[in-house]
Enzyme design. Structure first.
Site, PDB file in Angstrom:
ATOM      1  N   LYS A 257     -18.390 -11.404 -30.074  1.00 59.61           N
ATOM      2  CA  LYS A 257     -19.211 -12.586 -30.341  1.00 59.61           C
ATOM      3  C   LYS A 257     -20.615 -12.291 -29.855  1.00 59.61           C
ATOM      4  CE  LYS A 257     -19.420 -17.537 -29.097  1.00 59.61           C
ATOM      5  NZ  LYS A 257     -18.716 -18.595 -28.334  1.00 59.61           N
TER       6      LYS A 257
ATOM      7  N   ASP B 273     -15.791 -29.362 -26.178  1.00 65.91           N
ATOM      8  CA  ASP B 273     -15.964 -29.123 -27.616  1.00 65.91           C
ATOM      9  C   ASP B 273     -14.606 -28.826 -28.263  1.00 65.91           C
ATOM     10  OD1 ASP B 273     -17.406 -29.031 -29.949  1.00 65.91           O
ATOM     11  OD2 ASP B 273     -18.114 -26.969 -29.687  1.00 65.91           O
TER      12      ASP B 273
END
Length: 313
Positions: A11, A108
């Site tokens: 990532k 989230d």
């Protein structure tokens, strides 16, 4: 591919961004405190390059959102698999809230942040906006952020994020698993844009639950299990945080439902007052205070605006 033969996921930020760098560092700090089989493992990082890089275990089957919403002919998502995924997610969040060295609020929780491994077991990911709190701390006061459709209306009104805010977001994921609908949907009859949570609560109140159940699970599920999960989801989506169950209670209830042959089947219509909760979708200023669009919208979400998804390296 690492030199030892392991396949990993990388990532990295698409551009140099100070805020995104802070999120990456925060993710390293959070995941260094976590060891749970249903939380994605961080294998390494490099924060000294022009853009930060994080290296994770590679999770081969993408995310839950893709399987529910983008692969309409994906019949791996039978009810038993969906229920097991719900148990996995709840177990991870219960661990973060109650068993980690310091309580952790994910902040989230959504279906795009639930990765699925080769056996379709869930791994909770993306801890860039997560926060640790002290044991005696009841909330985190912050500028409202999150993804439209998943944001706790109580948090929206107070800017105080609590463990029950994660519970609300998880409730939306439960409804996605049950209905196959996206967190924000357009009603076919009126073309009205509505939050899935409000749509679900209205259907439950009007005894129309079976009208909104995902057709892909309708013929091959235990209706009493689906209804029990729906009743639990409704409790998670109560507009008042104090009336929602704790995540450890949600986990225990889902485990009980999963292992039980006979469970409660009647629709729980809940408290009428909870229907007065704010509709996050129709509030005119919801796009101006840091809330990002759902994964299905043309507005980039917080996890896609500057950051590439986990990619095979």
């Amino acid at each position: 591919m690492l030199v030892d033969g392991r396949t990993v996921a990388v990532k990295k930020s698409k551009a140099v961004d100070e805020d995104k760098l802070e999120e990456f560092i925060n993710e390293v700090v959070i995941l260094s405190q976590v060891n749970h089989r249903h939380v994605v493992k961080l294998l390494g990082c490099c924060l000294e390059t022009e853009v930060p890089v994080l290296v994770y275990e590679f999770i081969p089957n993408g995310n839950l959102f893709q399987h529910i919403h983008e692969e309409s002919d994906d019949y791996t998502m039978i009810w038993g698999v969906r229920l097991r995924i719900a148990v996995d997610i709840a177990g991870a969040l219960s661990y973060l809230h109650s068993a980690a060295s310091s309580p952790i609020y994910h902040r989230d929780v959504k279906s795009t942040n639930i990765l699925l491994d080769e056996k379709y077991r869930a791994k909770v990911s993306d801890f860039g906006t997560s926060r640790t709190v002290t044991v005696d701390q009841t909330h985190w006061t912050t500028l409202v952020s999150g993804t439209v459709g998943y944001v706790d209306p109580e948090y929206y009104g107070s800017s105080q994020y609590t463990d029950k805010s994660d519970v609300y977001s998880f409730g939306v994921v439960l409804v996605e698993l049950i209905t196959g609908e996206k967190p924000v949907l357009t009603l076919s009859n009126t073309k009205e844009i509505k939050g899935l949570a409000d749509h679900f609560r209205a259907a439950m109140k009007e005894d129309k639950f079976f009208d909104i159940m995902d057709v892909r699970i309708r013929d091959a599920c235990k209706p009493e299990q689906v209804m029990a999960v729906a009743n639990l989801a409704r409790r998670c989506l109560n507009s008042k945080g104090k009336k929602r169950p704790y995540m450890r209670e949600v986990f225990a209830e889902l485990e009980k439902i999963s292992s039980s042959q006979e469970v409660k089947t009647e629709i729980d219509n809940g408290d009428d007052e909870e229907e007065e909760g704010m509709d996050m979708i129709v509030m005119a200023d919801s796009w101006t205070i840091g809330i990002t669009g759902p994964a299905s919208s043309t507005v980039a979400s917080s996890s896609s605006l500057d950051v590439e998804p986990l990619l095979k390296s």
